[in-house]
Design an enzyme around this catalytic site. Structure first.
Site, PDB file in Angstrom:
ATOM      1  N   TYR A  36     -13.022 -44.191  10.950  1.00 59.69           N
ATOM      2  CA  TYR A  36     -12.614 -42.914  11.300  1.00 59.69           C
ATOM      3  C   TYR A  36     -13.168 -42.009  12.162  1.00 59.69           C
ATOM      4  O   TYR A  36     -14.184 -42.425  12.978  1.00 59.69           O
ATOM      5  CB  TYR A  36     -12.844 -42.474   9.552  1.00 59.69           C
ATOM      6  CG  TYR A  36     -14.246 -41.884   9.444  1.00 59.69           C
ATOM      7  CD1 TYR A  36     -15.299 -42.682   9.183  1.00 59.69           C
ATOM      8  CD2 TYR A  36     -14.765 -40.478   9.368  1.00 59.69           C
ATOM      9  CE1 TYR A  36     -16.481 -42.157   9.166  1.00 59.69           C
ATOM     10  CE2 TYR A  36     -15.931 -40.125   9.396  1.00 59.69           C
ATOM     11  CZ  TYR A  36     -16.863 -40.980   9.156  1.00 59.69           C
ATOM     12  OH  TYR A  36     -18.227 -40.448   8.811  1.00 59.69           O
ATOM     13  N   ARG A  55     -13.888 -42.982  20.868  1.00 58.99           N
ATOM     14  CA  ARG A  55     -14.659 -43.808  20.048  1.00 58.99           C
ATOM     15  C   ARG A  55     -14.213 -44.478  18.873  1.00 58.99           C
ATOM     16  O   ARG A  55     -14.603 -45.469  18.546  1.00 58.99           O
ATOM     17  CB  ARG A  55     -15.677 -42.645  19.442  1.00 58.99           C
ATOM     18  CG  ARG A  55     -16.949 -42.936  18.467  1.00 58.99           C
ATOM     19  CD  ARG A  55     -18.018 -41.968  17.967  1.00 58.99           C
ATOM     20  NE  ARG A  55     -17.130 -40.734  17.226  1.00 58.99           N
ATOM     21  CZ  ARG A  55     -17.873 -39.803  16.813  1.00 58.99           C
ATOM     22  NH1 ARG A  55     -19.110 -39.512  17.161  1.00 58.99           N
ATOM     23  NH2 ARG A  55     -17.055 -38.777  16.262  1.00 58.99           N
ATOM     24  N   ARG A 102      -2.497 -59.080  -0.659  1.00 58.66           N
ATOM     25  CA  ARG A 102      -2.403 -59.254  -2.112  1.00 58.66           C
ATOM     26  C   ARG A 102      -3.618 -59.962  -2.646  1.00 58.66           C
ATOM     27  O   ARG A 102      -3.820 -61.130  -2.296  1.00 58.66           O
ATOM     28  CB  ARG A 102      -1.147 -60.401  -2.560  1.00 58.66           C
ATOM     29  CG  ARG A 102      -0.025 -59.183  -3.011  1.00 58.66           C
ATOM     30  CD  ARG A 102       1.174 -60.052  -3.347  1.00 58.66           C
ATOM     31  NE  ARG A 102       1.245 -60.333  -4.823  1.00 58.66           N
ATOM     32  CZ  ARG A 102       1.858 -59.460  -5.794  1.00 58.66           C
ATOM     33  NH1 ARG A 102       2.161 -58.114  -5.069  1.00 58.66           N
ATOM     34  NH2 ARG A 102       1.807 -59.495  -6.780  1.00 58.66           N
ATOM     35  N   LYS A 151     -18.411 -45.869  13.605  1.00 56.93           N
ATOM     36  CA  LYS A 151     -17.948 -45.070  12.708  1.00 56.93           C
ATOM     37  C   LYS A 151     -17.171 -45.574  11.518  1.00 56.93           C
ATOM     38  O   LYS A 151     -15.950 -45.227  11.447  1.00 56.93           O
ATOM     39  CB  LYS A 151     -17.513 -43.836  13.564  1.00 56.93           C
ATOM     40  CG  LYS A 151     -17.545 -42.532  12.627  1.00 56.93           C
ATOM     41  CD  LYS A 151     -17.245 -41.141  13.346  1.00 56.93           C
ATOM     42  CE  LYS A 151     -17.223 -40.042  12.725  1.00 56.93           C
ATOM     43  NZ  LYS A 151     -18.371 -39.575  12.264  1.00 56.93           N
ATOM     44  N   GLU A 183     -31.107 -39.979  13.046  1.00 54.52           N
ATOM     45  CA  GLU A 183     -30.314 -39.040  13.199  1.00 54.52           C
ATOM     46  C   GLU A 183     -30.163 -38.409  11.954  1.00 54.52           C
ATOM     47  O   GLU A 183     -31.005 -38.751  11.031  1.00 54.52           O
ATOM     48  CB  GLU A 183     -28.775 -39.701  13.927  1.00 54.52           C
ATOM     49  CG  GLU A 183     -28.128 -40.730  12.758  1.00 54.52           C
ATOM     50  CD  GLU A 183     -27.046 -41.182  13.417  1.00 54.52           C
ATOM     51  OE1 GLU A 183     -26.031 -40.368  14.029  1.00 54.52           O
ATOM     52  OE2 GLU A 183     -26.536 -42.329  12.836  1.00 54.52           O
TER      53      GLU A 183
HETATM   54  N1  PLP Z   1     -24.252 -39.059  13.094  1.00 53.48           N
HETATM   55  C1  PLP Z   1     -23.586 -39.415  12.154  1.00 53.48           C
HETATM   56  C2  PLP Z   1     -24.315 -40.406  11.081  1.00 53.48           C
HETATM   57  C3  PLP Z   1     -22.620 -38.635  11.819  1.00 53.48           C
HETATM   58  O1  PLP Z   1     -21.955 -38.788  10.371  1.00 53.48           O
HETATM   59  C4  PLP Z   1     -21.801 -37.775  12.794  1.00 53.48           C
HETATM   60  C5  PLP Z   1     -20.704 -37.036  12.306  1.00 53.48           C
HETATM   61  O2  PLP Z   1     -20.238 -37.166  11.303  1.00 53.48           O
HETATM   62  C6  PLP Z   1     -22.649 -37.519  13.803  1.00 53.48           C
HETATM   63  C7  PLP Z   1     -23.721 -38.302  14.129  1.00 53.48           C
HETATM   64  C8  PLP Z   1     -22.238 -36.479  14.782  1.00 53.48           C
HETATM   65  O3  PLP Z   1     -21.115 -36.916  15.430  1.00 53.48           O
HETATM   66  P1  PLP Z   1     -20.202 -35.956  16.028  1.00 53.48           P
HETATM   67  O4  PLP Z   1     -20.458 -35.130  16.741  1.00 53.48           O
HETATM   68  O5  PLP Z   1     -19.050 -36.826  16.882  1.00 53.48           O
HETATM   69  O6  PLP Z   1     -19.403 -35.011  14.670  1.00 53.48           O
END
Ligand code: PLP
Length: 290
Positions: A36, A55, A102, A151, A183
């Site tokens: 997503y 991405r 299915r 993602k 992060e």
């Molecule tokens: N890291 C994670 C785990 C995220 O879920 C997100 C955004 O949802 C980001 C970093 C930041 O990404 P972006 O700047 O593309 O929103």
């Protein structure tokens, strides 16, 4: 994210949210088998659409799915949805799952018609009061899988980690893996020490943030030294400034971490500079083709 706007897109049709239905056998539902994106839209104009499309394509390739749409097709879908939902500032979500077969089989990966879903919501950014105060965060051990660069819609660990900060009345959970910063549960994390900006280097441990790449470009423009490299837990806790960045939050200063003030306990000067640069940049893009 705010309440969704009334119109969504599902598998070829624009329709009211209430009319959108998928099969219970959708692999997105059964396995979180999909990818997503979330993209900000400012005054009807998608921000960094090319980076989001690229991405998504990388995420899909990493989970062995071809992108069901070309970049031009995606753009046409974005434009139509934004318009149907009244333009202005929106947060646009879109996801692709492997589709519905299915029954339920882990493998082999089936060749199915992909499920494509888009919706949007009003973009609600942190208010000036929140920015001026900064936010409180907590830290936690990063319990996610080894491919956080994808993602993926499989976000259970992120959801549980974010819940920890909700319970602590904090804005985000900042993640540490083996003593170093990765992060946030849904954001990139940046630190400033002695005027220099540092963000953990790209690796399978973190998502390559689209806002992070804007931060890097704007730092270069503002003459702020930026480097991508490891940030130890001690460096995180001793930083002069900590920021979160994401499509939903832009750049947001963290002024309290685990109950202790970050630096002076106030949003720092480097954040102020970069935040102002970001607003200028958004103004420059307004009305330009995207
Ligand atoms: N890291 C994670 C785990 C995220 O879920 C997100 C955004 O949802 C980001 C970093 C930041 O990404 P972006 O700047 O593309 O929103």
């Amino acid at each position: 994210m705010a309440e969704p706007l009334p119109i969504c897109y599902l598998n070829g049709e624009f329709l009211p949210l209430e009319a959108a239905h998928i099969s219970p056998f959708d692999r997105g539902f059964l396995f979180g088998d999909g990818a997503y994106e979330v993209m900000p839209v400012y005054r009807g104009r998608p921000f960094r659409a090319a980076a989001h499309c690229a991405r998504l394509m990388r995420s899909l390739a990493a989970i062995r799915m071809e992108d069901p749409h070309t970049a031009a097709e995606w753009r046409a879908l974005f434009a139509a949805l934004i318009e149907r939902n009244g333009g202005g500032d929106q947060s646009l979500y879109w996801q692709v799952t492997r589709g519905a077969e299915r029954g339920r089989n882990h493998a082999p990966l089936p060749k199915l018609k992909r499920t494509v879903f888009l919706f949007s919501a009003p973009l609600v950014l942190p208010t000036a009061a929140v920015r001026e105060r900064g936010v409180a965060c907590i830290s936690a051990e990063d319990t996610r899988w080894a491919r956080c660069d994808i993602k993926s819609t499989a976000l259970l660990a992120n959801v549980l980690l974010r819940e920890l900060s909700v319970e602590a009345n904090a804005a985000e959970t900042i993640l540490l893996r083996n003593g170093h910063l990765t992060e946030g549960s849904s954001s990139a994390v940046h630190v400033v020490q002695a005027g220099q900006l540092r963000t953990p280097q790209h690796s399978p441990e973190i998502l390559p943030g689209t806002t992070r790449s804007v931060v890097e470009e704007l730092a270069a423009r503002a003459g702020v030294v930026h480097c991508a490299g490891p940030v130890s837990e001690a460096e995180l806790r001793g930083a002069d400034e900590i920021w979160l960045s994401s499509a939903a939050r832009e750049i947001l200063p963290v002024t309290v971490l685990d109950g202790a003030p970050v630096g002076s306990g106030q949003p720092g000067p480097v954040w102020r500079r970069l935040y102002a640069e970001l607003q200028l940049y958004k103004g420059e893009l307004a009305g330009q083709p995207w």
